[in-house]
Design an enzyme around this catalytic site. Structure first.
Site, short mmCIF file in Angstrom:
data_model
loop_
_atom_site.label_atom_id
_atom_site.label_comp_id
_atom_site.label_asym_id
_atom_site.label_seq_id
_atom_site.Cartn_x
_atom_site.Cartn_y
_atom_site.Cartn_z
N ASN A 99 0.87 -1.18 0.00
CA ASN A 99 0.00 0.00 0.00
C ASN A 99 0.91 1.23 0.00
OD1 ASN A 99 -1.77 2.07 0.53
ND2 ASN A 99 -2.34 1.36 2.60
N TRP A 100 0.97 1.89 -1.14
CA TRP A 100 1.91 3.00 -1.27
C TRP A 100 1.38 4.31 -0.70
CZ3 TRP A 100 3.91 1.68 -6.93
CH2 TRP A 100 4.67 0.50 -6.85
N LYS A 101 0.14 4.31 -0.27
CA LYS A 101 -0.45 5.50 0.37
C LYS A 101 -0.21 6.74 -0.48
CE LYS A 101 -0.12 3.11 4.77
NZ LYS A 101 0.06 3.17 6.22
N HIS A 156 -9.51 1.48 5.13
CA HIS A 156 -8.20 1.56 5.79
C HIS A 156 -8.32 2.46 7.03
CE1 HIS A 156 -4.04 2.53 6.61
NE2 HIS A 156 -3.73 1.44 5.94
N GLU A 175 -5.49 -5.01 10.55
CA GLU A 175 -4.43 -4.03 10.76
C GLU A 175 -4.68 -3.28 12.07
OE1 GLU A 175 -2.46 -2.85 6.79
OE2 GLU A 175 -4.22 -1.59 7.04
N GLY A 209 2.55 2.16 10.84
CA GLY A 209 3.32 3.39 10.60
C GLY A 209 4.66 3.45 11.31
N GLY A 254 2.83 -1.31 4.26
CA GLY A 254 2.88 0.12 3.96
C GLY A 254 4.30 0.57 3.69
N GLY A 255 4.93 1.19 4.70
CA GLY A 255 6.25 1.80 4.55
C GLY A 255 7.27 0.93 3.84
#
Ligand code: PGA
Length: 251
Positions: free
Chosen positions: A9-11, A94, A166, A172, A234-235
């Site tokens: 998930n590149w946000k 999300h 999640e 994060g 994510g990150g």
């Protein structure tokens, strides 16, 4: 029987050329692994990434959608628009959308409906906050999010969805991932709930991803847990040197 599914998930990151370049690398690696791989670029990079992924087995995910097909909804993007760009999946609910943009179980439910209607596989995100966990409400929260998000759908539809567990406290920079025990406990609860609300058969089919600080150092351990069927990353999905080892965790 459930094929593992790892998605990045590149946000709100990466310009379209950067996203396309990273997608090129992901595509190469995905061709060599047994797990299903997907990426969720920002809307602005979907077209470029779709170009990079053409003819590959990598799933193209959108990060959100609007529930209406079209109309006066400034700034929104519909399921048919996402299909038009080649999306196969869409992330719905999300925790960042719930926290910062007023997403509710009711809006999640409408978005799932739109995804199903247009043949997009929803990835339904659920998870408790630290306060909810501390108050012993984790199961209650997960149950509310699943009941609310999935209300009114036939089991035959729901068995195609993916759930991403999640925990908000694990997502994060600077946060600690859930331990394998914490993740397994929640995944078992979610699967039992699906069995209870729908059927054993459905519960056995739905893939449940874990998300929250998945990294090259913990992916193997997490994926070894029986009820963890994949990861929403994510990150660590933003850089090849962290995302590629995650996709290749079995190697
Ligand atoms: P993270 O994000 O891997 O950066 O913790 C996960 C997610 O929000 O899907």
């Amino acid at each position: 029987m459930r094929k593992p599914f790892i998605a990045g998930n590149w946000k709100m990151n990466l310009l379209s050329t950067e996203a396309a370049a990273l997608a090129d690398l992901v595509r190469e690696v995905a061709a060599e692994v047994k797990v299903e791989v997907g990426i969720a670029p920002p809307f602005t990079a979907l077209a470029a990434v779709a170009g990079s992924l053409e003819g590959s087995n990598v799933r193209l995910l959108a990060q959100d959608l609007h529930w209406e097909d079209s109309g006066a909804f400034t700034g929104e993007v519909s399921a048919s628009m996402l299909r038009d760009l080649g999306c196969t999946h869409v992330i719905i609910g999300h925790s960042e959308r719930r926290q910062y943009f007023g997403e509710t179980d009711a809006s999640v439910n409408k978005k799932l409906q739109a995804a199903f209607k247009h043949g997009l596989t929803p990835i339904l995100c659920i998870g408790e906050t630290q306060e909810e966990r501390d108050a012993g409400q984790t199961h209650q929260v997960l149950e509310r999010q699943i009941r609310g998000g999935c209300a009114g759908f036939e089991p035959a539809r729901l068995e195609t969805m993916v759930i991403a567990y999640e925990p908000v406290w694990a997502i994060g920079k600077g946060k600690k991932p859930a331990t394998t025990e914490q993740a397994q406990e929640a995944h078992v609860f979610i699967r039992a709930l699906l069995a209870n609300l729908y059927s054993q058969d459905l519960a056995a089919k739905v893939r449940i991803q874990y998300g929250g600080n998945v990294n090259p150092g913990n992916v193997k351990q997490l994926m070894a847990v029986p009820d963890i069927d994949g990861a929403l990353v994510g990150g660590a999905s933003l850089k090849p040197d962290t995302f590629i080892p995650i996709i290749k965790y079995q190697a």
